[in-house]
Design a protein around this motif. Structure first.
Motif, PDB file in Angstrom:
ATOM      1  N   PRO A  67      -1.387   9.494  -4.557  1.00  0.00           N
ATOM      2  CA  PRO A  67      -1.951  10.798  -4.224  1.00  0.00           C
ATOM      3  C   PRO A  67      -0.892  11.866  -3.950  1.00  0.00           C
ATOM      4  N   LEU A  68       0.361  11.481  -3.806  1.00  0.00           N
ATOM      5  CA  LEU A  68       1.399  12.446  -3.443  1.00  0.00           C
ATOM      6  C   LEU A  68       2.012  13.143  -4.661  1.00  0.00           C
ATOM      7  N   HIS A  69       2.474  12.359  -5.639  1.00  0.00           N
ATOM      8  CA  HIS A  69       3.156  12.951  -6.796  1.00  0.00           C
ATOM      9  C   HIS A  69       2.564  12.504  -8.130  1.00  0.00           C
ATOM     10  N   GLN A  70       1.411  11.861  -8.115  1.00  0.00           N
ATOM     11  CA  GLN A  70       0.661  11.461  -9.318  1.00  0.00           C
ATOM     12  C   GLN A  70       1.371  10.440 -10.204  1.00  0.00           C
ATOM     13  N   ASN A  95       0.808  -1.216   0.000  1.00  0.00           N
ATOM     14  CA  ASN A  95       0.000   0.000   0.000  1.00  0.00           C
ATOM     15  C   ASN A  95       0.842   1.268   0.000  1.00  0.00           C
ATOM     16  N   ILE A  96       2.130   1.164   0.263  1.00  0.00           N
ATOM     17  CA  ILE A  96       2.983   2.345   0.342  1.00  0.00           C
ATOM     18  C   ILE A  96       3.743   2.523  -0.976  1.00  0.00           C
ATOM     19  N   CYS A  97       3.630   3.715  -1.541  1.00  0.00           N
ATOM     20  CA  CYS A  97       4.297   4.056  -2.795  1.00  0.00           C
ATOM     21  C   CYS A  97       5.808   3.892  -2.650  1.00  0.00           C
ATOM     22  N   GLY A 104      -5.192   6.936  -3.243  1.00  0.00           N
ATOM     23  CA  GLY A 104      -5.043   7.396  -4.624  1.00  0.00           C
ATOM     24  C   GLY A 104      -6.292   7.148  -5.448  1.00  0.00           C
ATOM     25  N   PHE A 105      -6.150   7.327  -6.753  1.00  0.00           N
ATOM     26  CA  PHE A 105      -7.251   7.218  -7.694  1.00  0.00           C
ATOM     27  C   PHE A 105      -7.002   6.043  -8.627  1.00  0.00           C
ATOM     28  N   LEU A 106      -7.944   5.090  -8.660  1.00  0.00           N
ATOM     29  CA  LEU A 106      -7.836   3.918  -9.529  1.00  0.00           C
ATOM     30  C   LEU A 106      -8.592   4.173 -10.821  1.00  0.00           C
TER      31      LEU A 106
END
Length: 107
Positions: free
Chosen positions: A66-69, A44-46, A56-58
């Motif tokens: 959600p942090l740097h797209q 779950n962690i980028c 984030g967005f699926l």
């Protein structure tokens, strides 16, 4: 030959269709994705910044951090664009009796 060790993770009905949810399984924070009737699981962690992919967005099979797209393919874990340079870990999944099981491998 590698033996898979299946861990009961979540109820299948808890995994949203065409969306993402988070759950802790044996101390590991995982993201569960419902995509076209299938369930995929990643860390779950980028890998780029300490952001939760479940926030984030699926879209289709890609989750946008959600942090740097940056985007990952949830099926393969492949980093799809900058600023990501490291793939995300994926986990084998099986569905049995309305439950989602994951093989966490060498946790």
């Amino acid at each position: 030959m590698t033996t898979q060790l299946w861990t009961d993770a979540v109820a299948l009905e808890a995994v949203p269709d065409e969306d993402v949810m988070a759950a802790a399984v044996l101390g590991r924070e995982l993201a569960f994705y419902g995509v076209d009737g299938q369930v995929y699981v990643t860390d779950n962690i980028c890998t780029h910044g300490h952001a939760r992919l479940s926030d984030g967005f699926l879209e289709g099979t890609e989750i946008e951090c959600p942090l740097h797209q940056g985007k990952f393919d949830v099926c393969s874990g492949k980093a799809m664009c900058a600023p990501l340079t490291v793939d995300i870990r994926t986990y084998p999944v099986k569905i049995e009796n309305g439950r989602v099981y994951v093989d966490l491998g060498d946790i």
